[in-house]
Design a protein around this motif. Structure first.
Motif, short mmCIF file in Angstrom:
data_model
loop_
_atom_site.label_atom_id
_atom_site.label_comp_id
_atom_site.label_asym_id
_atom_site.label_seq_id
_atom_site.Cartn_x
_atom_site.Cartn_y
_atom_site.Cartn_z
N UNK A 132 6.82 -15.06 0.26
CA UNK A 132 6.08 -14.43 1.34
C UNK A 132 4.57 -14.60 1.13
N UNK A 133 4.14 -14.31 -0.09
CA UNK A 133 2.72 -14.41 -0.43
C UNK A 133 2.18 -15.81 -0.16
N UNK B 197 3.04 -17.88 1.99
CA UNK B 197 2.86 -18.16 3.41
C UNK B 197 1.68 -17.41 4.03
N UNK B 198 1.32 -16.31 3.39
CA UNK B 198 0.34 -15.43 4.03
C UNK B 198 -1.05 -15.54 3.43
N UNK B 199 -1.10 -15.57 2.10
CA UNK B 199 -2.39 -15.48 1.41
C UNK B 199 -3.04 -16.84 1.27
N UNK B 200 -4.36 -16.88 1.50
CA UNK B 200 -5.09 -18.15 1.42
C UNK B 200 -5.82 -18.29 0.09
N UNK C 36 9.28 -12.23 -2.79
CA UNK C 36 7.94 -11.68 -2.58
C UNK C 36 6.91 -12.79 -2.70
#
Lengths: 154, 154
Positions: free
Chosen positions: B148-149, B151-154, B145
């Motif tokens: 994933x975070x 890679x996605x969250x800035x 998880x």
DNA sequence: TAAAATTGTGGGTAGTAGTGGGTAATATTC
DNA sequence: GAATATTACCCACTACTACCCACAATTTTA
């Protein structure tokens, strides 16, 4: 004088009113580039606070989320957890955005509120919660902290 | 202010009426681009919920299904399961779409309903079922998880 | 130093959003 | 073809939200 566009620094003590509105510090609004159309996106922060992104910043996150296939369960969960509490909010003539009851509850906000510049985004905190978090962060490994500092600070 | 066209975020507590009608949040309708002609396609979700696609989004899925050869048994099964429960629904003057009894049953919907924005589609949940699903998802591998975070969250 | 503009905060109001129900048109059944 | 059921369209009510104005305090300008 403002820093680069969409860059936020400093800490401000503001107040949340009975309608769930909160003022965005004038310096932050001035730093916001025009292509954001005066809009921020509020979302759950990873600590017990609210994250406030400039719209165009959020659109990058949104684009990343859009590329995750719904066939994978972990992807669905991640998209749901992220999108669920996010909502755009354009500031009014007085420079205020509206927070959702869900996020106000999540961050434990009362009337007194701290707004913190986090360079590319903004955090909204309950003062007591932030103080607690600061305390807990004393326990972070000092060596790792120093290592990070060495890479960043001139 | 709305985000990009056909982008949905936020969570809403709405109610399903005795005629199987449910309101689509105004923000979602405003986000829907004109080429959808006010139409969504409702289908079985992969979790115990209803997925609601903008029409043009569904057309892409439909096109992918069309390209699957019916010579393969697995293809036939997949197409059947997907198409079987899907149906278009145009919202009325009050902004409501009609759900099919089959889908209402599948998602276990009662009067109280949660509508969740999933960026490129919408989910309709029974509140208790969503809460259970949230619980189960706590068991997801935290490392995966976090990855994933990152890679996605800035 | 005085005047003007800006900033943060509070509150009122018209328009909109969400919900419920009725009726005419269509489809279905006998 | 008549009776019944189902669907689609319309109207009405309530609550809320987006927008507007007001004001005090501070900062900037002249």
């Amino acid at each position: 004088m403002t820093l680069t566009n969409n860059t936020f620094t400093g800490e401000y003590a503001y107040s949340l009113d009975s309608k769930g509105r909160i003022n965005i510090p004038a310096k932050f609004r001035q730093s916001l580039s025009d292509d954001n159309e005066g809009t921020f996106v509020i979302a759950r922060g990873m600590d017990s606070c609210i994250w406030v992104y400039p719209l165009i910043q959020w659109k990058e996150i949104e684009s990343n989320l859009r590329n995750l296939s719904s066939l994978s369960k972990i992807n669905r969960t991640f998209v749901r957890n992220t999108a669920r509490y996010a909502s755009p909010s354009t500031y009014d003539k007085q420079g205020r955005i509206i927070l959702t009851p869900s996020l106000i509850d999540y961050a434990g906000l009362d009337k007194e509120v701290l707004i913190v510049g986090m360079v590319n985004k903004i955090e909204i905190w309950d003062p007591a919660t932030l103080a607690e978090t600061d305390q807990q962060n004393m326990e972070i490994d000092p060596a790792a902290y120093d290592e990070l500092a060495k890479q960043i600070i001139l």
